[in-house]
Enzyme design. Structure first.
Site, PDB file in Angstrom:
ATOM      1  N   ASP A   6       0.805  -1.212   0.000  1.00  0.00           N
ATOM      2  CA  ASP A   6       0.000   0.000   0.000  1.00  0.00           C
ATOM      3  C   ASP A   6       0.847   1.274   0.000  1.00  0.00           C
ATOM      4  OD1 ASP A   6       0.997  -0.087   2.546  1.00  0.00           O
ATOM      5  OD2 ASP A   6      -0.914   0.292   3.554  1.00  0.00           O
ATOM      6  N   GLU A   7       2.089   1.170  -0.442  1.00  0.00           N
ATOM      7  CA  GLU A   7       2.940   2.354  -0.447  1.00  0.00           C
ATOM      8  C   GLU A   7       4.017   2.225  -1.517  1.00  0.00           C
ATOM      9  OE1 GLU A   7       5.412   5.063   2.792  1.00  0.00           O
ATOM     10  OE2 GLU A   7       4.380   3.214   3.388  1.00  0.00           O
TER      11      GLU A   7
END
Length: 204
Positions: A75-76
């Site tokens: 998620d990054e």
């Protein structure tokens, strides 16, 4: 709303509404079942296949802006930018922010700075301070950056920092502005271009 870990053991992602109840990352699911029964919150099981697919969709959008996309986690991601003035960079980052939401439906925050650590910090500011509207561009030694560094603790910057809390509690709870500056050799390779960190979560 919250998302649970494998076997629905604990909370691993939280919406702002769930955070407002006092629930934190890692809270055991059984401790907040009374909130579920009261209809105040919803807890969802993890779906890593879906997360992986959505992560790839976000990455595809980012790759339209730069060939230097570096996934940091599911998620990054970090994105390398170069050749922009600060004003141009803000406009570019704002466009990236809006197009990711338009093409994927995923709300993201964008932090831009000369190094990955500072970019991650800028991302944190973009997420926590409404005035940034999801996009924060910081210069290394600006008054704005120095002021913001006093507002956050070191433990807010990197996920592994939680491990520092038990070994170095005075560091983990200290203002981020107390983080020692890297030597020229430590900062080489990332200071020449801007990095943009974009955490996103289906529960955000």
């Amino acid at each position: 709303m919250g998302v649970l870990s494998n076997n629905d053991g604990c909370v691993i992602a939280l919406s702002n509404e769930l955070k407002a109840t006092g629930t934190t990352m890692g809270t055991p699911a059984f401790e907040i079942q009374h909130l579920v029964r009261q209809g105040r919150i919803h807890l969802l099981s993890s779906n890593y296949e879906l997360y992986g697919d959505m992560s790839q969709r976000v990455q595809s959008v980012l790759e339209e802006f730069s060939p230097g996309v570096e996934p940091y986690s599911i998620d990054e991601m970090f994105v390398r930018f170069g050749g922009f003035t600060p004003n141009q960079m803000l406009e570019h980052a704002r466009q990236l922010h809006d197009l990711v939401r338009q093409y994927t439906g995923i709300p993201v925050c964008v932090g831009v700075a000369p190094t990955r650590t500072l970019a991650k910090f800028a991302n944190r500011a973009a997420k926590k301070i409404p005035a940034y509207r999801g996009v924060c561009v910081l210069k290394a030694d600006s008054a704005e950056t120095k002021a913001l560094l006093q507002r956050f603790e070191l433990g807010d910057l990197w996920a592994p920092a939680g491990g520092w809390s038990s070994a170095l509690p005075c560091w983990a709870s200290a203002p981020a502005g107390t983080l020692p500056k890297p030597t020229p050799s430590e900062s080489a390779g990332s200071s020449a271009s801007r990095s943009s960190a974009l955490p996103w979560s289906c529960a955000a």
